[in-house]
Design a protein around this motif. Structure first.
Motif, PDB file in Angstrom:
ATOM      1  N   LYS A 144     -35.929  48.982 -94.891  1.00  0.00           N
ATOM      2  CA  LYS A 144     -35.242  50.273 -94.837  1.00  0.00           C
ATOM      3  C   LYS A 144     -33.736  50.094 -94.621  1.00  0.00           C
ATOM      4  CE  LYS A 144     -39.246  52.339 -95.078  1.00  0.00           C
ATOM      5  NZ  LYS A 144     -39.652  53.012 -96.322  1.00  0.00           N
ATOM      6  N   GLY A 145     -33.026  51.133 -95.001  1.00  0.00           N
ATOM      7  CA  GLY A 145     -31.584  51.113 -94.892  1.00  0.00           C
ATOM      8  C   GLY A 145     -31.064  51.101 -93.477  1.00  0.00           C
ATOM      9  N   ASN A 146     -31.909  51.460 -92.518  1.00  0.00           N
ATOM     10  CA  ASN A 146     -31.447  51.471 -91.128  1.00  0.00           C
ATOM     11  C   ASN A 146     -31.846  50.204 -90.379  1.00  0.00           C
ATOM     12  OD1 ASN A 146     -34.168  51.968 -91.087  1.00  0.00           O
ATOM     13  ND2 ASN A 146     -34.077  53.571 -89.516  1.00  0.00           N
ATOM     14  N   LYS A 147     -32.381  49.228 -91.094  1.00  0.00           N
ATOM     15  CA  LYS A 147     -32.774  47.957 -90.491  1.00  0.00           C
ATOM     16  C   LYS A 147     -32.195  46.824 -91.324  1.00  0.00           C
ATOM     17  CE  LYS A 147     -35.673  49.679 -87.364  1.00  0.00           C
ATOM     18  NZ  LYS A 147     -35.497  49.496 -85.908  1.00  0.00           N
ATOM     19  N   ASP A 148     -31.830  45.737 -90.665  1.00  0.00           N
ATOM     20  CA  ASP A 148     -31.333  44.589 -91.436  1.00  0.00           C
ATOM     21  C   ASP A 148     -32.472  43.613 -91.718  1.00  0.00           C
ATOM     22  OD1 ASP A 148     -31.605  42.907 -89.076  1.00  0.00           O
ATOM     23  OD2 ASP A 148     -29.705  43.749 -88.374  1.00  0.00           O
ATOM     24  N   ILE A 149     -32.193  42.719 -92.675  1.00  0.00           N
ATOM     25  CA  ILE A 149     -33.098  41.611 -92.971  1.00  0.00           C
ATOM     26  C   ILE A 149     -32.554  40.383 -92.260  1.00  0.00           C
ATOM     27  CG2 ILE A 149     -33.990  40.081 -94.794  1.00  0.00           C
ATOM     28  CD1 ILE A 149     -33.597  42.418 -96.753  1.00  0.00           C
ATOM     29  N   ARG A 150     -33.451  39.652 -91.615  1.00  0.00           N
ATOM     30  CA  ARG A 150     -33.039  38.422 -90.942  1.00  0.00           C
ATOM     31  C   ARG A 150     -33.887  37.255 -91.451  1.00  0.00           C
ATOM     32  NH1 ARG A 150     -30.284  39.038 -85.492  1.00  0.00           N
ATOM     33  NH2 ARG A 150     -29.402  41.144 -85.631  1.00  0.00           N
ATOM     34  N   VAL A 151     -33.190  36.128 -91.693  1.00  0.00           N
ATOM     35  CA  VAL A 151     -33.889  34.883 -92.027  1.00  0.00           C
ATOM     36  C   VAL A 151     -33.629  33.929 -90.877  1.00  0.00           C
ATOM     37  CG1 VAL A 151     -34.159  33.010 -93.677  1.00  0.00           C
ATOM     38  CG2 VAL A 151     -33.577  35.301 -94.484  1.00  0.00           C
ATOM     39  N   ARG A 152     -34.710  33.555 -90.182  1.00  0.00           N
ATOM     40  CA  ARG A 152     -34.571  32.838 -88.912  1.00  0.00           C
ATOM     41  C   ARG A 152     -34.949  31.369 -89.062  1.00  0.00           C
ATOM     42  NH1 ARG A 152     -36.582  35.795 -83.681  1.00  0.00           N
ATOM     43  NH2 ARG A 152     -34.539  36.747 -84.119  1.00  0.00           N
ATOM     44  N   ILE A 153     -34.088  30.511 -88.474  1.00  0.00           N
ATOM     45  CA  ILE A 153     -34.414  29.089 -88.333  1.00  0.00           C
ATOM     46  C   ILE A 153     -35.318  28.962 -87.110  1.00  0.00           C
ATOM     47  CG2 ILE A 153     -33.475  26.794 -87.865  1.00  0.00           C
ATOM     48  CD1 ILE A 153     -30.895  27.731 -89.275  1.00  0.00           C
ATOM     49  N   PRO A 154     -36.505  28.374 -87.261  1.00  0.00           N
ATOM     50  CA  PRO A 154     -37.445  28.358 -86.133  1.00  0.00           C
ATOM     51  C   PRO A 154     -37.014  27.396 -85.031  1.00  0.00           C
ATOM     52  CG  PRO A 154     -38.309  27.046 -87.937  1.00  0.00           C
ATOM     53  CD  PRO A 154     -37.065  27.719 -88.457  1.00  0.00           C
ATOM     54  N   ALA A 155     -37.529  27.626 -83.831  1.00  0.00           N
ATOM     55  CA  ALA A 155     -37.285  26.719 -82.716  1.00  0.00           C
ATOM     56  C   ALA A 155     -37.825  25.338 -83.073  1.00  0.00           C
ATOM     57  CB  ALA A 155     -37.981  27.249 -81.459  1.00  0.00           C
ATOM     58  N   GLY A 156     -37.081  24.320 -82.682  1.00  0.00           N
ATOM     59  CA  GLY A 156     -37.499  22.952 -82.968  1.00  0.00           C
ATOM     60  C   GLY A 156     -36.921  22.382 -84.247  1.00  0.00           C
ATOM     61  N   LEU A 157     -36.323  23.243 -85.088  1.00  0.00           N
ATOM     62  CA  LEU A 157     -35.640  22.754 -86.283  1.00  0.00           C
ATOM     63  C   LEU A 157     -34.162  22.685 -85.921  1.00  0.00           C
ATOM     64  CD1 LEU A 157     -35.894  21.858 -89.202  1.00  0.00           C
ATOM     65  CD2 LEU A 157     -35.719  24.254 -89.897  1.00  0.00           C
ATOM     66  N   ASN A 158     -33.674  21.484 -85.676  1.00  0.00           N
ATOM     67  CA  ASN A 158     -32.373  21.282 -85.033  1.00  0.00           C
ATOM     68  C   ASN A 158     -31.203  21.406 -86.010  1.00  0.00           C
ATOM     69  OD1 ASN A 158     -33.293  20.589 -82.252  1.00  0.00           O
ATOM     70  ND2 ASN A 158     -34.349  18.960 -83.373  1.00  0.00           N
ATOM     71  N   MET A 159     -30.963  22.657 -86.410  1.00  0.00           N
ATOM     72  CA  MET A 159     -29.824  22.965 -87.273  1.00  0.00           C
ATOM     73  C   MET A 159     -29.488  24.439 -87.101  1.00  0.00           C
ATOM     74  SD  MET A 159     -31.569  23.072 -91.060  1.00  0.00           S
ATOM     75  CE  MET A 159     -32.530  24.495 -91.608  1.00  0.00           C
ATOM     76  N   THR A 160     -28.383  24.873 -87.700  1.00  0.00           N
ATOM     77  CA  THR A 160     -28.001  26.281 -87.664  1.00  0.00           C
ATOM     78  C   THR A 160     -27.518  26.700 -89.046  1.00  0.00           C
ATOM     79  OG1 THR A 160     -25.666  25.889 -87.136  1.00  0.00           O
ATOM     80  CG2 THR A 160     -27.201  26.029 -85.267  1.00  0.00           C
ATOM     81  N   TRP A 161     -27.337  28.008 -89.218  1.00  0.00           N
ATOM     82  CA  TRP A 161     -26.613  28.501 -90.380  1.00  0.00           C
ATOM     83  C   TRP A 161     -25.137  28.163 -90.205  1.00  0.00           C
ATOM     84  CZ3 TRP A 161     -29.058  30.423 -94.556  1.00  0.00           C
ATOM     85  CH2 TRP A 161     -30.379  30.856 -94.396  1.00  0.00           C
ATOM     86  N   ASP A 162     -24.412  28.077 -91.286  1.00  0.00           N
ATOM     87  CA  ASP A 162     -22.966  27.823 -91.230  1.00  0.00           C
ATOM     88  C   ASP A 162     -22.250  29.171 -91.175  1.00  0.00           C
ATOM     89  OD1 ASP A 162     -20.303  27.215 -91.570  1.00  0.00           O
ATOM     90  OD2 ASP A 162     -20.657  25.696 -93.118  1.00  0.00           O
ATOM     91  N   PRO A 163     -21.747  29.568 -90.001  1.00  0.00           N
ATOM     92  CA  PRO A 163     -21.159  30.906 -89.856  1.00  0.00           C
ATOM     93  C   PRO A 163     -19.771  31.038 -90.482  1.00  0.00           C
ATOM     94  CG  PRO A 163     -20.921  29.697 -87.812  1.00  0.00           C
ATOM     95  CD  PRO A 163     -21.729  28.813 -88.732  1.00  0.00           C
ATOM     96  N   THR A 164     -19.229  29.957 -91.020  1.00  0.00           N
ATOM     97  CA  THR A 164     -17.909  30.051 -91.651  1.00  0.00           C
ATOM     98  C   THR A 164     -17.985  30.625 -93.061  1.00  0.00           C
ATOM     99  OG1 THR A 164     -17.990  27.798 -92.576  1.00  0.00           O
ATOM    100  CG2 THR A 164     -17.156  28.038 -90.321  1.00  0.00           C
TER     101      THR A 164
END
Length: 411
Positions: free
Chosen positions: A58-78
């Motif tokens: 829905k337009g009032n909710k965002d979509i999130r793609v989550r890196i699970p716990a234990g996977l030692n990395m992050t998204w690149d916020p730059t």
């Protein structure tokens, strides 16, 4: 499900009143991905998200793609902008954000999805690969920041330990060169990352004993020259990939046969003990010219006698002799016979003969019969003869020698 029984023409028919079949939301990367600890920011495999039937994005909710716990990395916020395609692309913003300590990619939904709408997200990166991690899958959240994971990726992400390794080729090569005298030479070494992930290497040269060779530069794609010509850095070479480092060097003045060795080393920046070397063994070569002159007939001759002068040149060195010039001076007691020059040189070696009437100050004079009161067929103005070889004279017999001849008459 509702069932109506109809009797028509003695035939019993059943019709099923079915609502639209329900389907689940899905998330699917285009490929499995394996990363290496300490890798730089790395592009994601494109991710496709599909809404269910009936739709719930829905337009009032965002979509999130989550890196699970234990996977030692992050998204690149730059990286603030994603590339988004698919039937639902117009219903989301391409300007993305990151949450949950950069473990969540947040995609803003601006219009409700329809049943089965899809978006494919690309152009983003993962980073901060801090430790090995077993294969894990990204999670899909469609209920906003507090929502739970409703689907997991059917592809996996894995982080493996960093392995440092390098090989250099050739390990040994040779060259024979003249002293530079303003002309530099090059040798190429291939550096291969035989480990995994992305590795940077320091490229270093040394000379043993260093009496002849001097490093001028180290260059190549991905290579930055250091402040010292002896050092450079090859940046971010991927596992299994190779790069060519071209070392430019000069050769000092030294006797023919002098030897020196240039040692090239590639050393992993993150693991200085991981290194490999190649070497160039250089032998100095030089031409050595000898010249002899003879006259026939010999002994005491009377005025009017013709004397045949023969100049023999030989290269007895270890390298071709280039730009060879020979000048002979005529004594004042003789007069040059016009057209008497005869040259015998190895195949492929040509010569230009010049004449001077002013002691070599200029070389534009053209001999002429009777010049300077000489008898017919002779020229008293000529006092120098010059031969300029137009091609290198070999150092290998029998092509290393030649003769230059002319005739002069005693006055």
């Amino acid at each position: 499900m509702k069932t109506r029984l109809l009797l028509s023409g003695g035939i019993l028919a059943a019709s099923l009143g079915l609502a639209g079949a329900a389907s689940a939301q899905t998330i699917s990367s285009a490929a499995n991905q394996t990363f290496v600890v300490a890798d730089p920011s790395t592009p994601i495999s494109p991710i496709t998200i599909t809404d269910k039937t009936p739709p719930s994005i829905k337009g009032n909710k965002d979509i999130r793609v989550r890196i699970p716990a234990g996977l030692n990395m992050t998204w690149d916020p730059t990286i603030p902008t994603a590339t988004i395609t698919g039937s639902g692309a117009s219903k989301v913003s391409t300007t993305v954000s990151y949450g949950n300590g950069n473990l969540d990619l947040v995609i803003n939904v601006v219009i409700n999805f329809a049943a089965g709408d899809q978006i494919t997200v690309s152009g983003l990166n993962f980073r901060n690969f801090t430790a090995p991690s077993a294969a894990s899958s990204l999670g899909l959240i469609v209920g906003g920041a507090g929502g739970g994971v409703v689907a997991t990726d059917n592809r996996t992400k894995t982080i493996v330990a960093k392995v440092y390794a390098v090989s250099v080729s050739p390990h040994a090569t040779t060259a024979s060169q003249l002293p530079s005298n303003g002309v530099n030479y090059t040798v190429a070494f291939t550096v291969t990352n035989s480990g995994n992930g992305s590795t940077s290497y320091d490229l270093l040269t040394a000379r043993r004993p260093g009496t002849v060779l001097t490093t001028v530069s180290i260059a190549g794609a991905g290579i930055t020259q250091g402040a010292n010509p002896d050092s450079a850095r090859l940046t971010s070479l991927l596992g299994g990939s190779s790069a060519t480092a071209t070392v430019t060097y000069s050769v000092g003045m030294a006797a023919s046969g002098t030897m020196d060795t240039l040692i090239f080393k590639a050393r992993a920046v993150g693991s200085p003990a991981t290194a490999d070397t190649g070497k160039l063994t250089l032998t100095v070569v030089r031409p050595t010219m000898t010249i002899t002159k003879s006259v026939s007939p010999g002994g005491t001759q009377l005025p009017g006698a013709n004397l045949a002068y023969t100049v023999t040149i030989s290269n007895i060195g270890s390298s071709n002799a280039a730009s060879v010039v020979v000048v002979d001076t005529l004594p004042a007691a003789v007069q040059f016979q016009v057209g008497s020059v005869v040259n015998t040189l190895p195949a492929g070696v040509s010569v230009v003969v010049d004449y001077s009437n002013n002691g070599g100050a200029t070389w534009t004079y053209v001999p002429a019969s009777g010049a300077c009161s000489a008898p017919a067929g002779y020229d008293r103005c000529v006092n120098r003869v010059r031969w300029r070889l137009q091609n290198p004279l070999s150092s290998s017999a029998p092509n290393n020698t030649g003769t230059l001849q002319f005739v002069a008459q005693i006055r």
